[in-house]
Design a protein around this motif. Structure first.
Motif, PDB file in Angstrom:
ATOM      1  N   ALA A  77       0.928  -1.137  -0.083  1.00 13.33           N
ATOM      2  CA  ALA A  77      -0.090  -0.031   0.134  1.00 13.33           C
ATOM      3  C   ALA A  77       0.960   1.188  -0.061  1.00 13.33           C
ATOM      4  O   ALA A  77       2.093   1.271   0.452  1.00 13.33           O
ATOM      5  N   ARG A  78       0.338   2.217  -0.490  1.00 13.78           N
ATOM      6  CA  ARG A  78       0.973   3.465  -0.478  1.00 13.78           C
ATOM      7  C   ARG A  78      -0.198   4.566  -0.518  1.00 13.78           C
ATOM      8  O   ARG A  78      -1.055   4.868  -1.200  1.00 13.78           O
ATOM      9  N   TRP A  79      -0.115   5.378   0.516  1.00 16.15           N
ATOM     10  CA  TRP A  79      -1.201   6.332   0.679  1.00 16.15           C
ATOM     11  C   TRP A  79      -0.657   7.853  -0.135  1.00 16.15           C
ATOM     12  O   TRP A  79       0.298   8.184   0.531  1.00 16.15           O
ATOM     13  N   THR A  80      -1.593   8.485  -0.446  1.00 12.80           N
ATOM     14  CA  THR A  80      -1.340   9.658  -0.925  1.00 12.80           C
ATOM     15  C   THR A  80      -1.992  10.857   0.127  1.00 12.80           C
ATOM     16  O   THR A  80      -3.126  10.759   0.298  1.00 12.80           O
ATOM     17  N   LEU A  81      -0.746  11.687   0.568  1.00 11.33           N
ATOM     18  CA  LEU A  81      -1.434  12.755   1.433  1.00 11.33           C
ATOM     19  C   LEU A  81      -1.905  13.760   0.488  1.00 11.33           C
ATOM     20  O   LEU A  81      -1.012  14.587  -0.130  1.00 11.33           O
ATOM     21  N   ASN A  82      -3.050  14.178   0.001  1.00 10.49           N
ATOM     22  CA  ASN A  82      -3.411  14.849  -1.021  1.00 10.49           C
ATOM     23  C   ASN A  82      -3.950  16.166  -0.571  1.00 10.49           C
ATOM     24  O   ASN A  82      -3.513  17.171  -1.244  1.00 10.49           O
ATOM     25  N   ASP A  83      -4.091  16.421   0.819  1.00 12.99           N
ATOM     26  CA  ASP A  83      -4.441  17.615   1.074  1.00 12.99           C
ATOM     27  C   ASP A  83      -4.035  18.144   2.514  1.00 12.99           C
ATOM     28  O   ASP A  83      -4.256  17.349   3.481  1.00 12.99           O
ATOM     29  N   LEU A  84      -3.609  19.195   2.695  1.00 13.25           N
ATOM     30  CA  LEU A  84      -3.157  19.760   3.882  1.00 13.25           C
ATOM     31  C   LEU A  84      -3.558  21.063   3.952  1.00 13.25           C
ATOM     32  O   LEU A  84      -3.137  21.701   3.144  1.00 13.25           O
ATOM     33  N   TYR A  85      -4.483  21.720   5.000  1.00 10.36           N
ATOM     34  CA  TYR A  85      -4.957  22.874   5.028  1.00 10.36           C
ATOM     35  C   TYR A  85      -4.965  23.424   6.383  1.00 10.36           C
ATOM     36  O   TYR A  85      -5.802  22.586   7.206  1.00 10.36           O
ATOM     37  N   VAL A  86      -4.430  24.657   6.922  1.00 10.69           N
ATOM     38  CA  VAL A  86      -4.911  25.193   8.153  1.00 10.69           C
ATOM     39  C   VAL A  86      -5.284  26.624   7.928  1.00 10.69           C
ATOM     40  O   VAL A  86      -4.475  27.230   7.246  1.00 10.69           O
ATOM     41  N   LEU A  87      -6.118  26.927   8.609  1.00 11.44           N
ATOM     42  CA  LEU A  87      -6.739  28.301   8.539  1.00 11.44           C
ATOM     43  C   LEU A  87      -5.382  29.329   8.705  1.00 11.44           C
ATOM     44  O   LEU A  87      -4.609  29.259   9.743  1.00 11.44           O
ATOM     45  N   PRO A  88      -5.510  30.493   8.072  1.00 16.98           N
ATOM     46  CA  PRO A  88      -4.317  31.346   8.224  1.00 16.98           C
ATOM     47  C   PRO A  88      -3.990  31.711   9.395  1.00 16.98           C
ATOM     48  O   PRO A  88      -2.863  31.893   9.850  1.00 16.98           O
TER      49      PRO A  88
END
Length: 148
Positions: A77-88
């Motif tokens: 298996a290989r997971w894609t960390l597709n999204d990371l977002y933190v409020l400004p």
């Protein structure tokens, strides 16, 4: 200090807002209805892992989204960390780091030996975070896109 937990359906409203802001960060037009529909599909299909961070007041201030996949070369298996977002307003307070660490722990708990991600070449702040956590820039492969 940020608290990270698995997202639940009750987070849909705040996640919709975060995903819409995330997309705008990548120069996409605001589309809250589309973001909500997309997230509803993820919850319904269970085809992604979504983690959220909560600040000291218990407010969700960021998210990370992982997509399970497979590696033919690695036979695993290989997971894609597709999204990371933190409020400004929450950046620089540990939410992004906590989300990234929780993502790595989740993968490890599922026996996944490798996470992969892509980020914009100009996103130096994110790159610094990733590298501080031991992520290594891939200089062996090019990334290609095809719109069909």
């Amino acid at each position: 200090m940020s608290h990270v937990r698995a997202a639940v359906l009750d987070d849909l409203d705040v996640l919709t807002h975060l995903l819409d802001e995330y997309r705008q960060f990548y120069q996409q037009p605001s589309d809250p209805e589309g973001a909500r529909r997309f997230l509803s599909q993820r919850f319904g299909l269970g085809d992604a892992f979504i983690l959220v961070s909560e600040n000291a007041r218990g407010e969700v201030d960021g998210f990370v989204q992982l997509y399970p996949g497979l590696s033919t070369v690695g036979l695993n298996a290989r997971w894609t960390l597709n999204d990371l977002y933190v409020l400004p307003q929450s950046r620089g307070q540990g939410s992004g780091r906590a989300l990234m660490e929780a993502a790595a722990t989740l993968a490890q708990d599922h026996g996944v030996p490798r996470l992969v991600l892509m980020t914009q070449v100009s996103n130096a702040r994110a790159q610094a975070l990733y590298e501080s956590l031991g992520w290594q820039r891939n200089n062996e492969f090019y990334s290609y896109l095809l719109n069909v």
